[in-house]
Design a protein around this motif. Structure first.
Motif, PDB file in Angstrom:
ATOM      1  N   ALA A  41      55.493  53.887  19.545  1.00 29.21           N
ATOM      2  CA  ALA A  41      54.877  52.744  20.240  1.00 29.21           C
ATOM      3  C   ALA A  41      54.293  53.159  21.586  1.00 29.21           C
ATOM      4  O   ALA A  41      53.308  52.573  22.052  1.00 29.21           O
ATOM      5  CB  ALA A  41      55.896  51.623  20.420  1.00 29.21           C
ATOM      6  N   ILE A  42      54.888  54.150  22.212  1.00 29.88           N
ATOM      7  CA  ILE A  42      54.349  54.682  23.472  1.00 29.88           C
ATOM      8  C   ILE A  42      53.025  55.396  23.209  1.00 29.88           C
ATOM      9  O   ILE A  42      52.049  55.233  23.943  1.00 29.88           O
ATOM     10  CB  ILE A  42      55.358  55.642  24.132  1.00 29.88           C
ATOM     11  N   ARG A  43      52.971  56.164  22.137  1.00 31.90           N
ATOM     12  CA  ARG A  43      51.805  56.998  21.865  1.00 31.90           C
ATOM     13  C   ARG A  43      50.630  56.215  21.272  1.00 31.90           C
ATOM     14  O   ARG A  43      49.473  56.598  21.466  1.00 31.90           O
ATOM     15  CB  ARG A  43      52.201  58.147  20.908  1.00 31.90           C
ATOM     16  N   GLN A  78      50.184  45.641  23.456  1.00 26.74           N
ATOM     17  CA  GLN A  78      50.537  47.003  23.042  1.00 26.74           C
ATOM     18  C   GLN A  78      50.821  47.877  24.271  1.00 26.74           C
ATOM     19  O   GLN A  78      51.792  48.648  24.279  1.00 26.74           O
ATOM     20  CB  GLN A  78      49.407  47.619  22.223  1.00 26.74           C
ATOM     21  N   SER A 134      54.270  49.583  25.373  1.00 26.68           N
ATOM     22  CA  SER A 134      54.281  51.024  25.625  1.00 26.68           C
ATOM     23  C   SER A 134      54.854  51.338  27.006  1.00 26.68           C
ATOM     24  O   SER A 134      55.697  52.235  27.159  1.00 26.68           O
ATOM     25  CB  SER A 134      52.861  51.583  25.509  1.00 26.68           C
ATOM     26  N   ASN A 144      58.244  53.352  27.824  1.00 23.97           N
ATOM     27  CA  ASN A 144      58.110  54.591  28.590  1.00 23.97           C
ATOM     28  C   ASN A 144      59.061  54.636  29.780  1.00 23.97           C
ATOM     29  O   ASN A 144      59.313  55.700  30.344  1.00 23.97           O
ATOM     30  CB  ASN A 144      56.664  54.756  29.066  1.00 23.97           C
TER      31      ASN A 144
END
Length: 242
Positions: free
Chosen positions: A80-82, A109, A113, A117
Motif C-alpha cells: 500500500a505504501i508503494r 491512497q 500510504s 509509512n
C-alpha cells in the motif's frame, strides 16, 4: 523516521498481540469484547497486515487513531505504501487483496500510504520478565539487538536497509524449516505473516497468524505478560496451509 518503537511496561492493564488482521476489524472488535479487553487499561499490538482480503480494510485509519492500538508494518502495508508512487502494479496489488485500495480516490491512497509509512518495522514492549519484540515476518539478524541497531543506523546503505526491511516483512524461512533456535537476547519475538492452523512457538519466536480472514481461520491473541495464547497453543507445530 523511527523504525523501532519502544513501549514501557503496562502498569494498569494487560498487553496483547494479535495475528494478521487483513481487514477483519469488525470481527476483531467482537473478539476483543470476548476477552474482556478494556481500552481504558489494556493495549493491543498488531503484527501487521492490517488490510487486504477482508471486508473492513477501509476502517484501518480509524483503528490506527485508537490510542491503545499499535502496529508494525507488514508486507501488505508495504504494498500500500508503494502503490501510489507507481512502485506496485495495480493488477498484482489487486490479486493480493488490494482491489479495495486500487478503487480508492488517489488522495485517500496517498493518505493510507503516508499512515503506513509512519508505522515502525519493529516494536519493543517491556514486561516484568524482559523485552518482547514484535515484527511482521521475522527477525532477520542473529540477535534482536543487532536487528534494532540495524533499523536505527542512519548511515546504513539503502541496499542493506532494503534487504533487512524485506526480510522483516516478507520472510517465511524460519517457519518453513521449523527453525527452533530462537532469538537469544530477548524474552520472546511475536510474528505473523504465515497463516497456521494453530499458533506455534519455534524457540522463543511465537507465530500467531491463524488466518482470521480465511474460511477456517480465526484470531489468535497472546498475552505479553504470560505468553499464553488465546486459544491455547498446541504442543507441536501444525503448519499445513489453511
Amino acid at each position: 523516521m523511527n523504525f523501532v518503537k519502544h513501549y514501557e511496561k503496562n502498569t494498569v492493564g494487560r498487553d496483547f498481540a494479535v495475528g494478521d488482521i487483513h481487514g477483519m476489524f469488525r470481527l476483531l472488535q467482537t473478539e476483543l469484547e470476548n476477552i474482556s479487553f478494556d481500552p481504558e487499561r489494556d493495549r493491543l499490538f498488531s503484527v501487521g497486515d492490517l488490510v487486504d482480503r477482508g471486508p473492513d480494510s477501509d476502517l484501518v485509519l480509524e483503528w490506527l487513531d485508537k490510542p491503545w492500538f499499535h502496529a508494525v508494518r507488514g508486507n501488505h502495508e508495504d504494498m500500500a505504501i508503494r502503490y501510489p508512487s507507481g512502485n506496485m502494479i495495480a493488477s498484482n496489488y489487486a490479486e493480493n487483496g488490494g482491489a479495495w485500495n486500487v478503487m480508492n480516490p488517489r488522495e485517500l491512497q496517498i493518505q493510507i500510504s503516508d499512515a503506513f509509512n509512519c508505522l515502525p518495522i519493529a516494536i519493543e514492549v517491556e514486561t516484568d520478565d524482559g523485552i518482547i519484540g514484535i515484527v511482521h515476518a521475522d527477525c532477520p539478524c542473529a540477535t534482536w539487538q543487532e536487528f534494532v541497531a540495524a533499523l536505527e543506523d542512519a548511515k546504513m546503505s539503502n541496499k542493506t536497509r532494503k534487504a533487512i526491511f524485506e526480510a522483516a516483512m516478507w520472510s517465511r524461512e524460519r517457519v518453513q524449516i521449523e527453525d527452533q533456535s530462537g532469538i537469544p537476547d530477548v524474552r520472546a519475538v511475536i510474528v505473523g505473516h504465515t497463516p497456521l492452523p494453530r499458533p506455534a512457538a519455534l524457540g522463543n519466536v511465537y507465530h500467531i497468524d491463524t488466518g482470521a480472514v480465511f474460511r477456517n481461520g480465526y484470531f489468535t491473541f497472546i498475552n505479553l505478560a504470560t505468553l499464553e495464547t488465546l486459544p491455547p497453543m498446541p504442543k507441536q507445530l501444525e503448519w499445513e496451509a489453511i
